[in-house]
Motif scaffolding. Structure first.
Motif, PDB file in Angstrom:
ATOM      1  N   ALA A 184       0.832  -1.207   0.000  1.00 28.74           N
ATOM      2  CA  ALA A 184       0.000   0.000   0.000  1.00 28.74           C
ATOM      3  C   ALA A 184       0.868   1.258   0.000  1.00 28.74           C
ATOM      4  N   TRP A 185       1.936   1.253   0.793  1.00 23.34           N
ATOM      5  CA  TRP A 185       2.859   2.387   0.847  1.00 23.34           C
ATOM      6  C   TRP A 185       3.518   2.591  -0.517  1.00 23.34           C
ATOM      7  N   ASP A 186       3.990   1.522  -1.112  1.00 19.73           N
ATOM      8  CA  ASP A 186       4.646   1.616  -2.414  1.00 19.73           C
ATOM      9  C   ASP A 186       3.676   2.162  -3.468  1.00 19.73           C
ATOM     10  N   ALA A 187       2.454   1.687  -3.465  1.00 17.33           N
ATOM     11  CA  ALA A 187       1.458   2.165  -4.435  1.00 17.33           C
ATOM     12  C   ALA A 187       1.182   3.657  -4.245  1.00 17.33           C
ATOM     13  N   LEU A 188       1.071   4.089  -2.993  1.00 17.25           N
ATOM     14  CA  LEU A 188       0.856   5.513  -2.706  1.00 17.25           C
ATOM     15  C   LEU A 188       2.046   6.350  -3.164  1.00 17.25           C
ATOM     16  N   MET A 189       3.262   5.908  -2.834  1.00 17.72           N
ATOM     17  CA  MET A 189       4.451   6.686  -3.191  1.00 17.72           C
ATOM     18  C   MET A 189       4.641   6.766  -4.706  1.00 17.72           C
ATOM     19  N   ARG A 190       4.261   5.716  -5.421  1.00 19.37           N
ATOM     20  CA  ARG A 190       4.376   5.734  -6.891  1.00 19.37           C
ATOM     21  C   ARG A 190       3.503   6.819  -7.517  1.00 19.37           C
ATOM     22  N   THR A 191       2.437   7.250  -6.838  1.00 17.76           N
ATOM     23  CA  THR A 191       1.599   8.313  -7.392  1.00 17.76           C
ATOM     24  C   THR A 191       2.335   9.648  -7.408  1.00 17.76           C
ATOM     25  N   PHE A 192       3.353   9.798  -6.578  1.00 18.30           N
ATOM     26  CA  PHE A 192       4.148  11.020  -6.535  1.00 18.30           C
ATOM     27  C   PHE A 192       5.368  10.947  -7.447  1.00 18.30           C
ATOM     28  N   GLN A 193       5.883   9.755  -7.644  1.00 19.03           N
ATOM     29  CA  GLN A 193       7.153   9.570  -8.338  1.00 19.03           C
ATOM     30  C   GLN A 193       6.976   9.596  -9.854  1.00 19.03           C
ATOM     31  N   LYS A 194       7.978  10.178 -10.495  1.00 21.06           N
ATOM     32  CA  LYS A 194       7.988  10.288 -11.952  1.00 21.06           C
ATOM     33  C   LYS A 194       9.246   9.566 -12.428  1.00 21.06           C
ATOM     34  N   PRO A 195       9.100   8.504 -13.215  1.00 26.54           N
ATOM     35  CA  PRO A 195      10.282   7.745 -13.642  1.00 26.54           C
ATOM     36  C   PRO A 195      11.304   8.635 -14.357  1.00 26.54           C
ATOM     37  N   LEU A 196      12.565   8.325 -14.144  1.00 28.85           N
ATOM     38  CA  LEU A 196      13.614   9.045 -14.866  1.00 28.85           C
ATOM     39  C   LEU A 196      13.478   8.731 -16.355  1.00 28.85           C
ATOM     40  N   PRO A 197      13.740   9.708 -17.222  1.00 25.25           N
ATOM     41  CA  PRO A 197      13.481   9.519 -18.656  1.00 25.25           C
ATOM     42  C   PRO A 197      14.286   8.393 -19.300  1.00 25.25           C
ATOM     43  N   PHE A 198      15.376   7.995 -18.688  1.00 21.78           N
ATOM     44  CA  PHE A 198      16.237   6.955 -19.264  1.00 21.78           C
ATOM     45  C   PHE A 198      16.056   5.606 -18.580  1.00 21.78           C
ATOM     46  N   GLY A 199      15.103   5.520 -17.649  1.00 22.98           N
ATOM     47  CA  GLY A 199      14.879   4.274 -16.920  1.00 22.98           C
ATOM     48  C   GLY A 199      13.962   3.333 -17.674  1.00 22.98           C
ATOM     49  N   PRO A 200      13.988   2.060 -17.296  1.00 23.30           N
ATOM     50  CA  PRO A 200      13.093   1.089 -17.914  1.00 23.30           C
ATOM     51  C   PRO A 200      11.625   1.403 -17.608  1.00 23.30           C
ATOM     52  N   GLU A 201      10.747   0.952 -18.463  1.00 19.55           N
ATOM     53  CA  GLU A 201       9.311   1.159 -18.292  1.00 19.55           C
ATOM     54  C   GLU A 201       8.869   0.661 -16.917  1.00 19.55           C
ATOM     55  N   GLY A 202       8.111   1.488 -16.207  1.00 18.15           N
ATOM     56  CA  GLY A 202       7.569   1.107 -14.910  1.00 18.15           C
ATOM     57  C   GLY A 202       8.526   1.267 -13.740  1.00 18.15           C
ATOM     58  N   SER A 203       9.734   1.742 -13.999  1.00 15.11           N
ATOM     59  CA  SER A 203      10.720   1.870 -12.919  1.00 15.11           C
ATOM     60  C   SER A 203      10.447   3.108 -12.077  1.00 15.11           C
ATOM     61  N   THR A 204      10.921   3.075 -10.845  1.00 16.26           N
ATOM     62  CA  THR A 204      10.906   4.266 -10.000  1.00 16.26           C
ATOM     63  C   THR A 204      12.354   4.546  -9.612  1.00 16.26           C
ATOM     64  N   TRP A 205      12.742   4.185  -8.400  1.00 19.93           N
ATOM     65  CA  TRP A 205      14.104   4.462  -7.935  1.00 19.93           C
ATOM     66  C   TRP A 205      15.116   3.670  -8.761  1.00 19.93           C
ATOM     67  N   LEU A 206      16.087   4.373  -9.356  1.00 25.27           N
ATOM     68  CA  LEU A 206      17.161   3.717 -10.103  1.00 25.27           C
ATOM     69  C   LEU A 206      18.458   3.846  -9.324  1.00 25.27           C
ATOM     70  N   GLU A 207      19.189   2.740  -9.241  1.00 23.37           N
ATOM     71  CA  GLU A 207      20.465   2.765  -8.528  1.00 23.37           C
ATOM     72  C   GLU A 207      21.481   3.590  -9.305  1.00 23.37           C
ATOM     73  N   MET A 208      22.209   4.433  -8.581  1.00 19.69           N
ATOM     74  CA  MET A 208      23.227   5.285  -9.181  1.00 19.69           C
ATOM     75  C   MET A 208      24.592   4.605  -9.075  1.00 19.69           C
ATOM     76  N   GLU A 209      25.469   4.947  -9.985  1.00 17.49           N
ATOM     77  CA  GLU A 209      26.830   4.420  -9.987  1.00 17.49           C
ATOM     78  C   GLU A 209      27.762   5.410  -9.286  1.00 17.49           C
ATOM     79  N   ARG A 210      28.510   4.914  -8.315  1.00 18.19           N
ATOM     80  CA  ARG A 210      29.501   5.775  -7.652  1.00 18.19           C
ATOM     81  C   ARG A 210      30.685   5.936  -8.595  1.00 18.19           C
ATOM     82  N   ILE A 211      31.067   7.172  -8.831  1.00 17.92           N
ATOM     83  CA  ILE A 211      32.194   7.421  -9.725  1.00 17.92           C
ATOM     84  C   ILE A 211      33.374   8.091  -9.022  1.00 17.92           C
ATOM     85  N   TYR A 212      33.223   8.439  -7.749  1.00 20.35           N
ATOM     86  CA  TYR A 212      34.312   9.062  -7.003  1.00 20.35           C
ATOM     87  C   TYR A 212      34.155   8.757  -5.527  1.00 20.35           C
TER      88      TYR A 212
END
Length: 113
Positions: A79-107
């Motif tokens: 229920a929490w995840d479904a509610l939070m997804r109503t606020f979240q906007k997928p990053l334009p380069f993420g896979p379809e239906g994705s929300t939080w995308l893991e970032m790569e540490r570069i430094y």
């Protein structure tokens, strides 16, 4: 301990409500308990503009596959995840239906001579 960092965008009109849902004591206790039970030692969310960054410190017992299974069977987390997804906007380069995308540490300062 392992640190992971994730990013997602948020619909600008929902920022105030998202903040309110994440104020101290506002998330459902069952959701906070589920996070802690999976050996997540710390979790913080930062916001700039309409982009959010989540920093998560995982303990040695953290198992992402087991966590996903437990979360799928937990109606409070679902229920929490479904509610939070109503606020979240997928990053334009993420896979379809994705929300939080893991970032790569570069430094890392600790790796510098």
């Amino acid at each position: 301990m392992v640190r992971k960092v994730f990013a997602v965008d948020i619909h600008a009109e929902g920022i105030a409500r998202y903040r309110a849902w994440h104020a101290a004591g506002a998330p459902p206790p069952a959701v906070t308990a589920a996070i802690r039970a999976d050996d997540i030692r710390d979790l913080e969310i930062y916001l700039v503009g309409d982009r959010m960054v989540l920093i998560m410190d995982q303990g040695d017992r953290f198992d992402p596959v087991a966590k996903a299974a437990r979360d799928a069977d937990n109606p409070d987390v679902q229920a929490w995840d479904a509610l939070m997804r109503t606020f979240q906007k997928p990053l334009p380069f993420g896979p379809e239906g994705s929300t939080w995308l893991e970032m790569e540490r570069i430094y890392s300062l600790t790796e510098q001579p």
